[in-house]
Design a protein around this motif. Sequence first.
Motif, PDB file in Angstrom:
ATOM      1  N   PHE A 254     -43.547   1.790 108.082  1.00 20.54           N
ATOM      2  CA  PHE A 254     -44.286   1.873 106.824  1.00 20.54           C
ATOM      3  C   PHE A 254     -45.650   1.216 106.980  1.00 20.54           C
ATOM      4  O   PHE A 254     -45.728   0.053 107.378  1.00 20.54           O
ATOM      5  N   PRO A 255     -46.734   1.928 106.635  1.00 18.72           N
ATOM      6  CA  PRO A 255     -48.038   1.257 106.603  1.00 18.72           C
ATOM      7  C   PRO A 255     -48.058   0.263 105.435  1.00 18.72           C
ATOM      8  O   PRO A 255     -47.254   0.409 104.501  1.00 18.72           O
ATOM      9  N   PRO A 256     -48.932  -0.737 105.477  1.00 18.79           N
ATOM     10  CA  PRO A 256     -48.934  -1.771 104.424  1.00 18.79           C
ATOM     11  C   PRO A 256     -48.979  -1.191 103.007  1.00 18.79           C
ATOM     12  O   PRO A 256     -48.300  -1.700 102.111  1.00 18.79           O
ATOM     13  N   GLU A 257     -49.748  -0.102 102.805  1.00 19.87           N
ATOM     14  CA  GLU A 257     -49.893   0.437 101.441  1.00 19.87           C
ATOM     15  C   GLU A 257     -48.623   1.134 100.942  1.00 19.87           C
ATOM     16  O   GLU A 257     -48.476   1.393  99.755  1.00 19.87           O
ATOM     17  N   SER A 258     -47.684   1.426 101.842  1.00 20.53           N
ATOM     18  CA  SER A 258     -46.446   2.112 101.419  1.00 20.53           C
ATOM     19  C   SER A 258     -45.246   1.180 101.395  1.00 20.53           C
ATOM     20  O   SER A 258     -44.159   1.577 100.987  1.00 20.53           O
TER      21      SER A 258
ATOM     22  N   PRO B  71     -43.945  -6.932 101.404  1.00 24.23           N
ATOM     23  CA  PRO B  71     -45.015  -6.271 100.649  1.00 24.23           C
ATOM     24  C   PRO B  71     -46.387  -6.505 101.291  1.00 24.23           C
ATOM     25  O   PRO B  71     -46.682  -7.606 101.743  1.00 24.23           O
ATOM     26  N   ARG B  72     -47.174  -5.440 101.338  1.00 23.47           N
ATOM     27  CA  ARG B  72     -48.547  -5.443 101.864  1.00 23.47           C
ATOM     28  C   ARG B  72     -48.629  -5.685 103.381  1.00 23.47           C
ATOM     29  O   ARG B  72     -49.662  -5.973 103.929  1.00 23.47           O
TER      30      ARG B  72
END
Length: 147
Positions: free
Chosen positions: A17-21, A47-48
């Motif tokens: 997961f990229p940070p935004e997801s 998160p983040r």
Amino acid sequence: MQASSEKKQRKVVYLTFPPESSNKPVVCDLARVYGLDFSILKAQITPRHEGQMTLELSGPAEAFEAGLNYLRDQGIGVTPAAHRISRDEDSCIHCGVCTALCPTKALSLDIETRLVIFDDEACSACGMCTKVCPVAAMDILLENGVM
Ligand code: SF4
Ligand code: SF4
């Protein structure tokens, strides 16, 4: 007798997961929107920050592909994870619970010794024994270098 026309699939996938997801409920959408069953085998999500998750997914083949494409559209990396099953010989208490449901007879009772034998050559890695073993002696090991 009822016959299902839909072909079912079961796979283990490794997600990044990229940070935004990392705080979006995309995995719940696999069940809610696509009707897939999932079981989280391992997860490391903050998160983040970039996160990783190993999922066992099952469901009709078409929904399966649609669900994986949905994850990719969200920017999530999807890697099929080869896996095999191993038994922790020290933990097994030879209760025999797993022998009743093992579809390939990879787990069987030796009548003479009353011990449960695990034949990993016969194991299809379906994972059913990992769900019923009372002492978690049966474990899913991921290969191809993922978590
Ligand atoms: S269910 Fe677990 S403890 Fe019982 S025989 Fe099977 S592997 Fe061993
Ligand atoms: S993973 Fe499936 S085939 Fe392999 S030992 Fe367990 S129940 Fe049997």
